[in-house]
Write an enzyme that holds these catalytic residues in place. Structure first.
Site, PDB file in Angstrom:
ATOM      1  CG  HIS A  66     -17.232   0.661   2.913  1.00 40.30           C
ATOM      2  ND1 HIS A  66     -16.955   0.857   1.574  1.00 40.30           N
ATOM      3  CD2 HIS A  66     -16.192  -0.068   3.404  1.00 40.30           C
ATOM      4  CE1 HIS A  66     -15.807   0.269   1.273  1.00 40.30           C
ATOM      5  NE2 HIS A  66     -15.316  -0.291   2.368  1.00 40.30           N
ATOM      6  CG  ASP A  77      -9.829   1.292   2.363  1.00 41.08           C
ATOM      7  OD1 ASP A  77      -9.721   1.301   3.597  1.00 41.08           O
ATOM      8  OD2 ASP A  77     -10.301   0.335   1.716  1.00 41.08           O
ATOM      9  CG  HIS A 116     -12.286  -2.476   0.536  1.00 40.16           C
ATOM     10  ND1 HIS A 116     -11.401  -2.550   1.579  1.00 40.16           N
ATOM     11  CD2 HIS A 116     -12.582  -3.764   0.188  1.00 40.16           C
ATOM     12  CE1 HIS A 116     -11.176  -3.820   1.871  1.00 40.16           C
ATOM     13  NE2 HIS A 116     -11.869  -4.582   1.037  1.00 40.16           N
ATOM     14  CG  ASP A 133      -7.689  -1.907   2.918  1.00 41.29           C
ATOM     15  OD1 ASP A 133      -7.349  -0.830   2.384  1.00 41.29           O
ATOM     16  OD2 ASP A 133      -8.827  -2.115   3.365  1.00 41.29           O
TER      17      ASP A 133
END
Lengths: 550, 438
Positions: free
Chosen positions: B109, B148, B150, B237
């Site tokens: 991120h 991931d 996200h 995740d």
């Protein structure tokens, strides 16, 4: 007075130590058919000079028995019952194919599925030694204990459990330790009985101790249970001998230059450095704690051959040096010619070097080249070990950021060929060197001097309210506030009891490592996980004062 | 001997964002337990590496940290970034066939300009590795598959102008999860159009949906792009037990994906089901990447696992259709975008640093040049940083920028400095491999 015995591949050495001094020593040939003969000969060698049989407080022995048994592949059948649960397919990870048992204990020690022996498992059991090993048994040994009971009911011979081998993680390592233990129980039991018998015949009634791969000793009764620990003790004995004879306070490299190999160890704060995970036996990783050692196939008896690019040293040994009546030129012949060694026939040594000479080359020049080549080989391995040590993984930020390379300040040499080679090696490294007197019997001195060691591991999970000492298969309920300090107290108590139980004098314990992690669930601290390892303070009973050194 | 897998394992057991934060000491200790108990580090197929410490230059090749690197980048970040470089070296020097940097803290991120921590990330460890690969090994085409849950918005942002870095991210739809971005319209700036592919999945998508998406869309795109180096941003995740997201992927799903993907280098990203998922998912990925049997890696507890519904499968089918259309039309679309943009292309971006509570406003302008990739300017203002309100004016000179564009970039920063109105001025000059303060 302390008695030290080293039953090596070539020689059986014995020493008697009094007040930190080598009172007498004897070197006799190992008698391979009947080890007792060589042992008795060596005992007689030291006893006749001291007459000290009844004054001995302890007899300690270092032996290559297990090493040799493994090397020759003459091990009895052992059945492995493994409970791997989900994960890596371990079926080819052990020296013998395992019987896979259903069941699982997870990483926090929660028994997810109880282990159940397959119905046919009992058929081939009677009398055969068995290993029971479950993944995460060090977090909860329940399934191993249950299977052990079941196997005994089926008439299995001795049963060795994984959790009794080590309190540390490493399912495959524990299983392999248990395998080599189960496979050598009878062999070692028989051998220790022979040794005890030999001692008795010479009226020695002192308790018998056996050297371990970690440089400690254990009393005979423990050694007969944890036989795999006696693997690879030759180099450990010499390291403890160095500890007794030199006790290097500075960072040091020690070299035990024997007949066929040079064993290299590193020292820091008067202690030898340990390997990170455990010894390999016959290529299989085990939980046997061992020193950080490397072995180079360069020794006094390594035979020499002329090659196109220079001179090849070893790795074979064809016999003793030509100067001592051997068949082929050796490193020792070179040292003799260079006057770095003084027993043997100098003319034969010259002839040995001459046989390797190029046209027009003098035997002295050949000897010089031999010496340089040998030193090169050993120095290269020392440098490699320093690199490897620097590259050993660590898991804390601080340990990565603050890492410094191991920088030795002293070279120590023991073993038959040390005098010849160590000055040259130290010169290459730009370091001073030390070759203690009695360097020839360092192994036996090490055996005599090494204190007993026991390593205990404690796992505390206050979130689950559990506290376990896996080696003792001992669990207890604890509350949320259980602290590291309490854990250390508990573990010290256990070590004290273990020591007493096996007749070892307790002289203090030290923490090898401790870690604590907060356990956070749903945003709250629900407890902590604490891992502690402690051991009886290792070391030697004495360090020589005014003995050796130069 | 070339080992099948190099493993840089670094659980950073002495580092945390705060005691109860998901990025705390505890995060990888159960994974550590599992890996050591399984004996994976003893296998001949796996060579373990100690991470090195990344140098300031390695970080500043990718990032502009405001006001300075030492203000927000900790030793832990230098080690986890260093771990990816160690992994890259091991692969590029052929010591190992592939490598997995199982390290924390994570990075996907973190964007080019960093005022603080966002999405638990301070510096983008993959981007740092990619820039290092380009600089050190002259790597050409690089593809990143971000698995991931996200959206990997930091990696997307950093390579948004780079046609040679293909970024593919599948993730839980941004309408339902942080960081809220990651839709298919975000396909790259005009010159790099089509090199950024976002695949937002509906919550509760599981192994079946993810593998369908991979087999039918991601694999063909990768085969077409033919990367020299393939990287997996290996967040974990999407697992059915992860408490920050709502997907249904299992350890087997992840391991099979790693097996099919055959990434040259994988880098751990997120994944916060530290007990029920990470030990098993990591064991699965490690075994798969090492070419070993992973079929026995099954979570002992699958009670929370639910069957996939029709709606998630329908979304996957839609993504496959749209993704194929985008990929096949990308050349034509790129030409149109470039023609429309003319000599420059500007985007305004509000950026929120959830971890640190910082708000940033950026105006990024890519200047185009007929001879070279041009250069980039960034006007960044941040509120709520450790130093309060702060702003920076930055120019980026690409490695292949021509001397004229290089000069224009410096001039732009000098001009901004003369005008005032910013606190800090930087030129990230990739031709000199240097971040200069002006």
């Amino acid at each position: 007075m302390l008695l030290g015995i080293d039953v090596g591949g070539t020689f059986t050495d014995a020493v008697i130590i009094e007040n930190g001094r080598v009172l007498c020593k004897a070197k006799r040939h190992t008698t391979h058919g009947n080890v007792t003969d060589g042992l008795l000969a060596a005992l007689d060698g030291v006893l006749e000079n001291s007459g000290a049989a009844d004054k001995l407080k302890r007899a300690a022995i270092s032996t290559t028995l297990v090493t040799n048994a493994v090397a020759t592949g003459r091990l009895p059948e052992v059945k492995i019952f493994a409970v791997p649960g989900p994960g890596f397919d371990c079926r080819k990870a052990f020296p013998a194919p395992p019987v896979i048992v259903e069941g699982y204990t997870d990483h926090r020690g929660q028994n997810v599925r109880h282990a159940k022996l397959p119905s046919a498992a009992g058929d081939f059991l009677p009398g055969v030694p068995a290993v029971v090993s479950a993944k995460f048994s060090v977090r909860n040994p329940e399934s191993e204990l249950a299977l052990e009971k079941e196997l005994k009911a089926h008439g299995a011979g001795k049963v060795v459990t994984g959790h009794s081998m080590s309190g540390l993680l490493g399912f495959i390592r524990r299983t392999n330790s248990a395998y080599y233990t189960a496979a050598t129980l009878d062999l070692c039991g028989g051998f220790f009985a022979l040794v005890r018998e030999g001692l008795k015949r010479r009226a020695i009634n002192a308790p018998l101790y056996v050297l371990k791969a970690d440089g400690g000793t254990m009393p005979e009764n423990l050694a007969a249970r944890y036989t795999a620990e006696t693997y690879f003790t030759g180099p450990a004995a010499s390291v403890m001998g160095i500890k007794a004879l030199v006790n290097p306070g500075r960072r040091a490299v020690s070299l035990d230059i024997g007949g066929t190999t040079t064993d290299i160890a590193f020292w820091e704060n008067s202690r030898p450095l340990f390997g990170k995970r455990g010894a390999k036996i016959n290529g299989y990783p085990t939980a046997v704690r061992a020193l950080h050692l490397s072995s180079v196939p360069v020794g006094g008896d390594s035979c020499l051959t002329r090659t196109e690019s220079g001179i090849a040293i070893g790795p074979r040994r064809m016999g003793p040096a030509m100067a001592l009546g051997g068949p082929a030129p050796t490193l020792t012949d070179a040292f003799l010619l260079l006057r770095l060694d003084d027993f043997g026939d100098a003319e034969k040594a010259r002839a040995a070097m001459h046989s390797l000479a190029r046209p027009g080359e003098t035997p002295e020049a050949v000897a010089d080249e031999v010496m340089r080549t040998a030193a090169d080989k050993i120095v290269a391995v020392i440098m490699e070990m320093i690199e490897e040590y620097a590259l050993e993984p660590v898991y804390r930020v601080e340990d990565v950021v603050k890492a410094r390379k191991f920088a030795p300040e002293l070279v120590i040499g023991v073993g038959g060929a040390a005098k010849g080679l160590v000055p040259e090696i130290a010169g290459r490294l730009g370091l001073p060197f030390d070759i203690p007197a009695d360097a020839l019997v360092a192994n036996a001195v090490g055996a005599a001097a090494a204190r007993p060691t026991i390593l205990g591991v404690l796992r505390v999970d206050t979130a689950l309210g559990s506290c376990i000492l896996p080696q003792a298969a001992q669990g207890m309920k604890i509350d949320r506030n259980f602290s590291v300090r309490e854990g250390e107290r508990l573990l010290t108590e256990w070590l004290r009891r273990e020591a007493e139980r096996s007749g070892v004098e307790f002289h203090g314990a030290e923490t090898v490592w401790r870690e604590e992690f907060p356990v956070i669930r749903d945003g709250w601290r629900s407890g902590s996980i604490i891992n502690i390892a402690m051991q009886l303070t290792p070391g030697v009973f004495f360090t020589a004062k005014g003995v050796g050194g130069q | 001997m070339t080992a099948p897998l190099g493993l840089v394992f670094f659980p950073a057991v002495d580092w945390m964002i705060s005691e109860t934060h998901p990025e705390r000491q505890e995060r990888l200790i159960y994974t550590y337990d599992q890996i050591v108990e399984e004996g994976l580090l003893d296998l001949a197929e796996i060579r373990e590496y100690k991470p090195r410490v990344a140098a300031r230059r390695d970080i500043e090749r990718t990032h502009i940290v405001v006001p300075d690197l030492k203000d927000i980048v900790t030793d832990a970040h230098l080690v986890s970034a260093g771990g990816t470089l160690t992994a890259a070296d091991a692969v590029m020097k052929r010591e190992v066939k592939r490598a997995f940097a199982l390290v924390r803290p994570p990075g996907h991120h973190a964007m080019r300009v960093a005022h603080g921590i966002r999405g638990f990330c301070t510096v983008n460890i993959e981007a740092i590795m990619i820039d290092y690969l380009r600089k050190t090994y002259n790597a050409g085409r690089i593809a990143v598959v971000d698995t991931d849950v996200h959206h990997g918005d930091g990696t997307q942002e950093i390579f948004y102008h780079d046609p040679d870095t293909l970024f593919i991210s599948f993730h839980q739809d941004g309408h339902t999860l942080y960081p809220g971005s990651g839709f298919m319209e975000e396909a790259g700036s005009p010159y790099a159009f089509g090199a950024n592919i976002n695949l937002p999945l509906l919550p509760e998508t599981g192994d079946r949906g993810v593998h369908l998406l991979f087999d039918e869309l991601i694999r063909p795109i990768l085969d077409d792009f033919q990367p020299d180096i393939l990287i997996n941003s290996a967040g974990q995740d999407n697992h059915y037990t992860d408490m920050l997201a709502s997907m249904q992927v299992t350890a087997q799903g992840y391991a099979r994906l790693a097996d099919k993907l055959k990434a040259d280098i994988a880098v751990l990203e997120g994944g916060y089901s530290i007990e029920a998922a990470l030990p098993y998912v990591n064991t699965g990925i490690v075994l798969a990447m090492a070419g070993l049997d992973y079929s026995h890696v099954i979570e002992p507890d699958q009670r929370e696992l639910r069957a996939e519904g029709n709606h998630t499968t329908a979304r996957v089918a839609q993504l496959i259709r749209d993704g194929r259309a985008l990929w096949s039309a990308r050349g034509k679309l790129k030409a149109e975008k470039i023609a429309k943009a003319g000599s420059s292309w500007t985007r305004k971006k509000p950026i929120y640093y959830d971890t640190d509570g910082i708000r940033e406003m950026q105006t990024e302008t890519a200047f185009y040049c007929p001879k070279c990739p041009g250069y980039l300017t960034i006007d960044s203002s941040a509120w709520g940083s450790y130093f309060g309100e702060q702003s920076a004016f930055i120019a980026v000179v690409w490695a292949a920028s021509c001397p004229d564009c290089g000069k224009k970039a410096y001039d732009a920063v000098l001009r901004a400095k003369k005008q005032g109105g910013h606190n800090y001025f930087f030129v990230q000059d990739k031709t000199k491999d240097l971040l200069e303060r002006i």
